[in-house]
Design a protein around this motif. Structure first.
Motif, PDB file in Angstrom:
ATOM      1  N   ALA A 118     -11.324  -8.117  -4.517  1.00 45.68           N
ATOM      2  CA  ALA A 118     -10.863  -7.509  -5.768  1.00 45.68           C
ATOM      3  C   ALA A 118      -9.507  -8.061  -6.191  1.00 45.68           C
ATOM      4  CB  ALA A 118     -10.791  -5.987  -5.610  1.00 45.68           C
ATOM      5  N   GLN A 119      -8.708  -8.477  -5.221  1.00 45.09           N
ATOM      6  CA  GLN A 119      -7.395  -9.063  -5.537  1.00 45.09           C
ATOM      7  C   GLN A 119      -7.518 -10.478  -6.090  1.00 45.09           C
ATOM      8  OE1 GLN A 119      -5.564  -9.023  -1.730  1.00 45.09           O
ATOM      9  NE2 GLN A 119      -4.588  -7.027  -1.991  1.00 45.09           N
ATOM     10  N   GLU A 176       2.284   1.778  -3.356  1.00 49.14           N
ATOM     11  CA  GLU A 176       1.261   2.303  -4.277  1.00 49.14           C
ATOM     12  C   GLU A 176       1.100   3.810  -4.083  1.00 49.14           C
ATOM     13  OE1 GLU A 176      -2.166   0.014  -3.173  1.00 49.14           O
ATOM     14  OE2 GLU A 176      -1.340  -1.836  -4.000  1.00 49.14           O
ATOM     15  N   THR A 234       0.822  -1.206   0.000  1.00 44.79           N
ATOM     16  CA  THR A 234       0.000   0.000   0.000  1.00 44.79           C
ATOM     17  C   THR A 234       0.858   1.258   0.000  1.00 44.79           C
ATOM     18  OG1 THR A 234      -1.706  -1.204   1.177  1.00 44.79           O
ATOM     19  CG2 THR A 234      -1.868   1.192   1.230  1.00 44.79           C
ATOM     20  N   SER A 277      -4.097  -6.124 -10.625  1.00 45.49           N
ATOM     21  CA  SER A 277      -3.701  -4.752 -10.283  1.00 45.49           C
ATOM     22  C   SER A 277      -4.873  -4.001  -9.672  1.00 45.49           C
ATOM     23  CB  SER A 277      -3.218  -4.016 -11.534  1.00 45.49           C
ATOM     24  OG  SER A 277      -2.086  -4.674 -12.048  1.00 45.49           O
ATOM     25  N   VAL A 278      -4.874  -3.930  -8.357  1.00 42.34           N
ATOM     26  CA  VAL A 278      -5.907  -3.139  -7.687  1.00 42.34           C
ATOM     27  C   VAL A 278      -5.270  -2.441  -6.502  1.00 42.34           C
ATOM     28  CG1 VAL A 278      -6.705  -5.262  -6.540  1.00 42.34           C
ATOM     29  CG2 VAL A 278      -8.111  -3.217  -6.422  1.00 42.34           C
ATOM     30  N   ASN A 279      -5.176  -1.147  -6.578  1.00 40.40           N
ATOM     31  CA  ASN A 279      -4.577  -0.411  -5.478  1.00 40.40           C
ATOM     32  C   ASN A 279      -5.484  -0.465  -4.249  1.00 40.40           C
ATOM     33  OD1 ASN A 279      -2.439   0.233  -7.043  1.00 40.40           O
ATOM     34  ND2 ASN A 279      -2.882   2.416  -7.191  1.00 40.40           N
ATOM     35  N   THR A 280      -4.866  -0.408  -3.074  1.00 44.70           N
ATOM     36  CA  THR A 280      -5.640  -0.424  -1.844  1.00 44.70           C
ATOM     37  C   THR A 280      -6.611   0.753  -1.842  1.00 44.70           C
ATOM     38  OG1 THR A 280      -3.769  -1.374  -0.698  1.00 44.70           O
ATOM     39  CG2 THR A 280      -5.485  -0.395   0.670  1.00 44.70           C
ATOM     40  N   GLY A 281      -7.867   0.436  -1.539  1.00 45.15           N
ATOM     41  CA  GLY A 281      -8.862   1.499  -1.431  1.00 45.15           C
ATOM     42  C   GLY A 281      -9.741   1.633  -2.649  1.00 45.15           C
ATOM     43  N   ARG A 325       3.778  -7.062  -7.182  1.00 45.79           N
ATOM     44  CA  ARG A 325       3.512  -6.061  -8.216  1.00 45.79           C
ATOM     45  C   ARG A 325       4.351  -4.804  -7.965  1.00 45.79           C
ATOM     46  NH1 ARG A 325      -1.517  -2.670  -7.702  1.00 45.79           N
ATOM     47  NH2 ARG A 325      -1.450  -1.241  -9.461  1.00 45.79           N
ATOM     48  N   TYR A 356      -3.250  -2.314   5.416  1.00 51.18           N
ATOM     49  CA  TYR A 356      -3.893  -1.695   4.256  1.00 51.18           C
ATOM     50  C   TYR A 356      -4.489  -0.323   4.583  1.00 51.18           C
ATOM     51  CZ  TYR A 356      -3.961  -5.989   1.309  1.00 51.18           C
ATOM     52  OH  TYR A 356      -3.627  -7.063   0.528  1.00 51.18           O
ATOM     53  N   PHE A 357      -5.115  -0.218   5.757  1.00 51.39           N
ATOM     54  CA  PHE A 357      -5.994   0.937   5.934  1.00 51.39           C
ATOM     55  C   PHE A 357      -5.659   1.876   7.084  1.00 51.39           C
ATOM     56  CE2 PHE A 357      -8.632  -2.133   3.575  1.00 51.39           C
ATOM     57  CZ  PHE A 357      -8.872  -1.344   2.463  1.00 51.39           C
ATOM     58  N   ALA A 365     -11.233  -0.782  -4.369  1.00 46.59           N
ATOM     59  CA  ALA A 365     -12.065  -1.957  -4.645  1.00 46.59           C
ATOM     60  C   ALA A 365     -13.552  -1.629  -4.501  1.00 46.59           C
ATOM     61  CB  ALA A 365     -11.689  -3.068  -3.668  1.00 46.59           C
ATOM     62  N   PRO A 366     -14.391  -2.206  -5.361  1.00 48.00           N
ATOM     63  CA  PRO A 366     -15.841  -2.076  -5.173  1.00 48.00           C
ATOM     64  C   PRO A 366     -16.311  -3.005  -4.060  1.00 48.00           C
ATOM     65  CG  PRO A 366     -15.382  -3.513  -7.029  1.00 48.00           C
ATOM     66  CD  PRO A 366     -14.049  -3.031  -6.523  1.00 48.00           C
ATOM     67  N   ASP A 416     -13.594  -6.139   0.739  1.00 48.24           N
ATOM     68  CA  ASP A 416     -13.673  -5.593  -0.624  1.00 48.24           C
ATOM     69  C   ASP A 416     -12.306  -5.705  -1.312  1.00 48.24           C
ATOM     70  OD1 ASP A 416     -16.226  -4.904   0.097  1.00 48.24           O
ATOM     71  OD2 ASP A 416     -15.786  -2.784   0.412  1.00 48.24           O
ATOM     72  N   GLN A 417     -11.280  -5.283  -0.590  1.00 45.87           N
ATOM     73  CA  GLN A 417      -9.936  -5.266  -1.159  1.00 45.87           C
ATOM     74  C   GLN A 417      -9.494  -6.673  -1.553  1.00 45.87           C
ATOM     75  OE1 GLN A 417      -8.292  -2.557  -1.883  1.00 45.87           O
ATOM     76  NE2 GLN A 417      -6.553  -3.696  -2.711  1.00 45.87           N
TER      77      GLN A 417
END
Lengths: 635, 250
Positions: free
Chosen positions: A129-130, A54, A51, B131-135, A176, A449-450, B137-138, A125-126
Motif C-alpha cells: 500500500a505504501q 500516526e 506508526t 498516505s497510508v496509516n499502519t494497519g 510524512r 509496525y505491528f 492497508a488492503p 499488505d502495508q
C-alpha cells in the motif's frame, strides 16, 4: 533472578489476538501527552516512529547517519518472508513459524516466533500500500521466490534491493509524520547513554555529530532500534557505522544482554582481497537458488575453474545434503565452506574461497533470465573483483553478517529496564541461534509496525501524569559521565590509530569466536581482549576536539564498547557447552561433523547482567510445546 | 601504484577551505577508492594530522552516504558506480587526483568532503510518500500493478539520494532526484490519489531550497550511480503542468 518473558497463556494460534484485548489502551486524547524516544531509524525504528506518530504520540527519532534513509536495512538484498501462501504451495502461518523455530535450532521463543509469522502477512499488505515496487507477475499480482532453507516460495522481493525499497517505504512514512509535526528528527546524532530515574528509562544523552554538543532528551519511554553488533569482528557485512554503543550503554545501565555469542556467518560474501579491506560485501543468498557451489576435488588444484573437468569437481553441498543441496541454511553452508578450505581445497587468493557457478543456470535458463534475476548482483561482483561472473564462476566465502543475540526483551519487547524497549536486530528474541534468510526485514517491520505500537501502550497507560524533564539531576549526572568519557579518549594521545585496535580485535574474534569455537581458543581470546582493552585506554590516538565533526572520536567510542562486548561474547560462547545454529563448538559435534545440541542442559536463553568486574548469567528456560525438538537434518 | 592527491580541506562550515596535497603510496588495484582514503587517513593520524572527513556507511553502493567529486566528476570515472564501489584498478601509477566535496550551494560543506543534504529529506517530506496509516492497508494482491508499471516504478525508486545529480549539474538542479520519487509513486496505482498534490508539493519545496533550474544538460543522468533516466524529469514536468491546470484541490 528469574527472567519472566511474560508470555500470556493460551493456545499459540490465538494468544496474540487475545492478549491485544487484555492490554491496556491509551485514550486517543491522551496519546499526545506522551513523548517517545526512538534511537535508530532503520526498518524497525522508522516503522515504529511513523506508526506511533500516526497513533498520536509525540516522537523524537535519532540516527547517526545524515538521513534516516541510509540505515543499513537498506543493504538487505534478497527479500522478506510472509506466510501469504499466494503460490498455493502449502505455506501457512504455522509452517513459517515451524520453519523459523527449526531454522533457529530450537533456541528461540515459540510465542514470539508465532506472532512474527502471524503479522508477516500484514507487513506485505502495508508495504504494498505504501507503493513499495515489489516484483510482479504479468497478471499484476505479487511474485514470490524460495529462499535459503525454505521449501515453499514465500519470499517477496524487489529485484536485489528489497531492503532498500522497504526502508524507503518506512522512511517515507516517517517523512510524512515529520512534515505533520508529530516526529522531530535528529539526524547526525548519536546516543551515548540512557538515563534511568526510579528504575525506569526516562531519557537519553546524545552527541550532535556536527557541532559536538552533548544534549539530553527526556521521554516517557525509550526505544532502541540500533541494529546488530557484527562490526565487533571489524570485517563484516555491516555498514561502517553500525555499532553496539546504544545497546551496550543500556546494558551497563541494567538491561540484560541475551545470547551475545549467537552470530550469523553468511555463506555468500565476496572473499577478502587484502589487509586494507574495510568491510565485506554480501551477495544475496538468492544466488544459491541457481548457482552451484563447488571446489576442486583435490587439494592444491590451482587450475582455472573452466579447466577443471566436471569429474574433478566436488559439489559438496549437493553431495552431502541431497534434499536441500545448495539451499541448506546459512550456518550449514558457511561451516562446510570453511571445512573444504581447511582441507586445502579453497580457491582464489589465500585459498579462502569456494566457487559459486552459474554455467548450468545460464545453459538452462539463458543469460537474459539469469540477468533479470541477479543482474545487479553480478554487476556488483564485477565492480569489486574485476571478474565477470557470466564467464567465470564467482568466488565466495563466509563473512559475519547478523547477530541473533541482543538486548533481552519480554513478550512486549521491553528490556529488563522498565520503559526501555529494544526492537529489530537490537533485540534477541525471534531468530534463536540462527536466522533464516529473508527474516530480518520481516522481524524489523513486525516489531516496528505491528507489535511495539500495541505493547508500549500497555506500559504507558499505567504511567499517566508521571512526567520528568531534563532538569532532573539524573540527566546532569549522566551527561557529566558522557563528557568525562569523551575527554578521557581525547586525552590519551597514544601511538596507535583506532582502526589498528579495531582490526586486531576483529582478528581475535574471527579466529576464536567465529565459525568454530572451542574452550581453549575462547579462554585465550578473553585474555587477549583484556590485554588489548588495557592497551587501548593507554595507547590509542584520537586527534582533534569534541566540539565539531570528529569521525575518529565517534569511532573511538564505538571501538571502546566493542572491546567490552567482545569479552562478553566469548564468555557466553565458553559457557554454552553445546553447538547450536551459528554457535559451533568443536567439542560438540556429531560424528558427521554437524552441530550437536544439548537440549537437556542448554535449552535456555542466556541473559547477562552487567556487574562491576563480572557479568552474571540469568536463564530463561525455553519450552517447546508445539515444535518437536529434533536434530536438524537437511540431508 | 602511487598517486598524488589534492584534497579539499575545510575545518567547518565557516572556514573558507583550501586544497591540500597528499601522497597515496602503495595503492593496491583491488582497493576501493574509500579504502585508499582510509590508508591515507591512517598515515595522517600517525603523523599527528587530523584525518580527512567524508561521509560513507554501507560501502556497498546502496546507502547513498558517500560521494565526492573525483577529478571533477561526481563519483569518479566509472559509470553507474558510487565512490565506495569505485576501485583503484581504474587509476594508474603516477595519476594526480583532485578530490572535492559535492559542488552545490544547496549542499553546504560541514567539513572537508562532508556536506549537508538535508534539502533532499525536506523534498521527500513535502509529499514523497503515499498516505497510508499502519494497519489500514488492503490485502496486497487486491491492487494489481501491471508488471511494466512496477518495473518502471522500480527503476525510478532505485534512487539512493546521494546527490551526485545535483553536484554534477552546472545549475545545481535537483530535478532528477525529485522526479525519481514523483515518478516512482506516480506510476503505481497506490500513488494515484495524491499524484497531483504530490508533484506540486515536491516541486515547490525543491524550488524553495537553494537548487538551480534544469536546462537539460543531462549531466545528472551521466553520473547517476543508479543510472536513473532523465525521462523521469520529462514525466515530472508533464505531471506538474497537468497538476497546475487541475488546480489546488486536485
Amino acid at each position: 533472578m528469574v527472567l519472566d518473558a511474560k508470555i500470556p497463556s493460551g493456545s499459540i494460534a490465538t494468544v496474540w489476538d487475545e492478549h491485544r484485548f487484555q492490554m491496556k489502551l491509551v485514550n486517543p486524547a491522551n496519546k499526545r501527552k506522551f513523548d517517545i524516544i526512538i534511537v535508530g531509524t532503520g526498518l524497525a525504528g522508522a516503522s515504529a516512529a511513523a506508526t506511533m506518530a500516526e497513533l498520536g504520540y509525540n516522537v523524537k527519532a535519532f540516527c547517526f547517519q545524515d538521513s534516516p534513509r541510509r540505515a543499513h536495512s537498506i543493504a538487505a538484498q534478497g527479500g522478506i518472508n510472509a506466510a501469504k501462501n499466494y503460490q498455493n504451495d502449502g505455506d501457512s502461518i504455522y509452517r513459517l513459524f515451524y520453519d523459523t523455530v527449526k531454522g533457529g535450532d530450537y533456541r528461540s521463543r515459540e510465542a514470539n516466533v508465532y506472532r512474527l509469522a502471524e503479522v508477516s502477512v500484514n507487513i506485505i499488505d502495508q508495504c504494498a500500500a505504501q507503493g513499495v515496487p515489489f516484483a510482479r507477475e504479468y497478471g499484476g499480482l505479487l511474485d514470490n521466490r524460495s529462499f535459503g532453507g525454505a521449501q515453499v516460495s514465500r519470499t517477496f522481493y524487489a529485484r536485489g534491493q528489497t531492503g532498500q525499497q522497504l526502508l524507503l517505504g518506512a522512511y517515507q512514512a516517517l517523512a510524512r509524520q515529520i512534515e505533520a509535526g508529530k516526529v522531530t528528527m535528529y539526524p547526525r546524532t548519536e546516543m551515548l547513554d540512557v538515563v534511568n530515574i526510579d528504575g525506569h528509562a526516562r531519557g537519553i544523552v546524545t552527541r550532535n555529530l556536527v557541532d559536538g554538543k552533548i544534549e539530553t532528551h527526556a521521554g516517557d519511554a525509550v526505544v532502541l532500534a540500533t541494529g546488530g553488533y557484527g562490526n565487533v569482528f571489524y570485517l563484516s557485512t555491516n555498514a561502517m557505522g553500525s555499532n553496539v554503543t546504544a545497546a551496550w550503554r543500556a546494558y551497563r545501565r541494567g538491561a540484560f544482554f541475551a545470547n551475545p555469542c549467537y552470530t550469523q556467518i553468511h555463506p555468500t560474501c565476496i572473499p577478502v582481497s587484502g589487509e586494507y579491506q574495510s568491510k565485506l560485501t554480501l551477495m544475496s543468498e538468492s544466488l544459491r537458488n541457481d548457482g552451484r557451489i563447488w571446489v576442486p576435488e583435490k587439494a592444491g588444484d590451482s587450475r582455472a575453474p573452466n579447466q577443471i573437468p566436471e569429474s574433478e569437481r566436488d559439489y559438496y553441498l549437493e553431495r552431502k545434503y541431497p534434499s536441500f543441496g545448495n539451499l541448506v541454511p546459512r550456518d550449514v553452508a558457511s561451516r562446510n565452506a570453511k571445512e573444504v578450505c581447511d582441507q586445502g581445497r579453497g580457491v582464489g587468493p589465500g585459498g579462502l574461497g569456494v566457487y559459486l557457478d552459474f554455467a548450468d543456470a545460464i545453459a538452462r535458463l539463458g543469460k537474459d533470465t539469469v540477468s533479470a534475476r541477479y543482474g545487479n548482483l553480478f554487476e556488483m561482483y564485477e565492480k569489486i573483483t574485476g571478474e565477470d561472473p557470466y564467464e567465470v564462476p564467482m568466488r565466495i566465502y563466509p563473512a559475519v553478517h547478523y547477530t541473533m543475540g541482543g538486548l533481552w526483551v519480554d513478550y512486549h519487547l521491553m528490556t529488563t529496564v522498565p520503559g526501555l524497549y529494544a526492537i529489530g536486530e537490537a533485540n534477541f528474541s525471534d531468530h534463536g541461534a540462527n536466522r533464516l534468510g529473508a527474516s530480518a526485514l520481516m522481524q524489523g517491520l513486525a516489531d516496528g509496525y505491528f507489535i511495539l505500537p500495541y505493547t508500549i501502550g500497555d506500559y504507558l497507560a499505567k504511567r499517566m501524569g508521571d512526567k520528568v524533564t531534563t532538569e532532573h539531576p539524573a540527566f546532569a549526572k549522566v551527561q557529566a559521565e558522557v563528557e568525562q568519557r569523551i575527554a578521557s579518549l581525547l586525552a590519551i594521545n597514544g601511538n596507535r590509530t583506532v582502526d589498528s585496535f579495531h582490526r586486531e580485535l576483529g582478528k581475535i574474534m574471527w579466529e576464536h569466536c567465529g565459525m568454530a569455537r572451542n574452550k581453549e581458543g575462547l579462554e585465550k581470546a578473553i585474555q587477549l581482549i583484556g590485554d588489548l582493552r588495557q592497551q587501548y585506554w593507554s595507547d590509542v590516538r584520537v586527534l582533534g576536539q569534541s566540539g565539531n565533526v570528529n569521525q575518529d572520536l565517534e569511532k573511538a567510542g564505538r571501538v571502546a564498547d566493542f572491546l567490552e562486548l567482545a569479552e562478553l561474547m566469548c564468555r557466553d560462547a565458553l559457557h554454552r557447552e553445546e553447538s547450536c545454529g551459528g554457535h559451533f563448538r568443536t567439542e560438540h559435534q556429531t560424528p558427521e561433523g554437524e552441530a550437536k545440541r544439548d537440549d537437556e542442559n542448554f535449552s535456555y536463553v542466556g541473559a547477562w547482567q552487567h556487574g562491576d568486574g563480572k557479568a552474571t548469567l540469568h536463564k530463561e528456560d525455553l519450552d517447546f510445546e508445539y515444535v518437536k525438538l529434533t536434530q536438524r537434518s537437511y540431508k | 601504484m602511487d598517486l598524488k592527491l589534492h584534497v579539499w580541506r575545510q575545518k567547518d562550515a565557516s572556514d573558507p577551505g583550501s586544497m591540500v596535497e597528499y601522497q597515496a603510496k602503495d595503492v593496491s588495484p583491488d582497493m576501493s577508492f574509500l579504502e585508499m582514503l582510509d590508508v591515507v587517513n591512517e598515515s595522517l593520524v600517525q603523523k599527528g594530522e587530523e584525518p580527512i572527513a567524508f561521509d560513507h556507511d554501507c560501502r556497498e553502493g546502496i546507502c547513498g552516504a558517500c560521494g565526492m567529486m573525483i577529478n571533477g566528476v561526481a563519483h569518479g570515472p566509472q559509470r553507474g558506480t558510487t565512490t565506495c564501489q569505485l576501485h583503484m584498478r581504474h587509476f594508474n601509477d603516477g595519476d594526480v587526483v583532485y578530490i572535492e566535496p559535492w559542488r552545490s550551494g544547496a549542499f553546504p560543506v560541514l567539513k572537508d568532503l562532508m556536506v549537508d543534504r538535508g534539502a533532499f529529506d525536506r523534498i521527500i517530506q513535502a509529499g514523497g510518500y503515499i498516505s497510508v496509516n499502519t494497519g489500514s492497508a488492503p490485502d496486497a494482491n487486491e491492487i494489481p500493478v501491471p508488471k511494466q508499471a512496477a518495473d518502471t516504478a522500480f527503476e525510478a525508486a532505485a534512487c539512493i539520494g546521494c546527490g551526485a545529480c545535483v553536484a554534477q549539474c552546472p545549475n545545481g538542479a535537483a530535478q532528477l532526484f525529485t522526479s525519481a520519487k514523483v515518478s516512482h509513486l506516480g506510476l503505481m496505482p497506490q500513488g494515484q490519489p495524491e499524484r497531483w498534490r504530490r508533484v506540486r508539493g515536491m516541486v515547490a519545496q525543491m524550488e524553495e531550497e537553494a537548487f538551480g533550474s534544469c536546462s537539460n544538460h543531462l549531466e545528472c543522468e551521466a553520473v547517476c550511480p543508479k543510472e536513473i533516466s532523465v525521462d523521469f524529469i520529462a514525466r515530472m514536468n508533464r505531471d506538474y503542468i497537468k497538476a497546475t491546470f487541475k488546480g489546488d484541490d486536485s
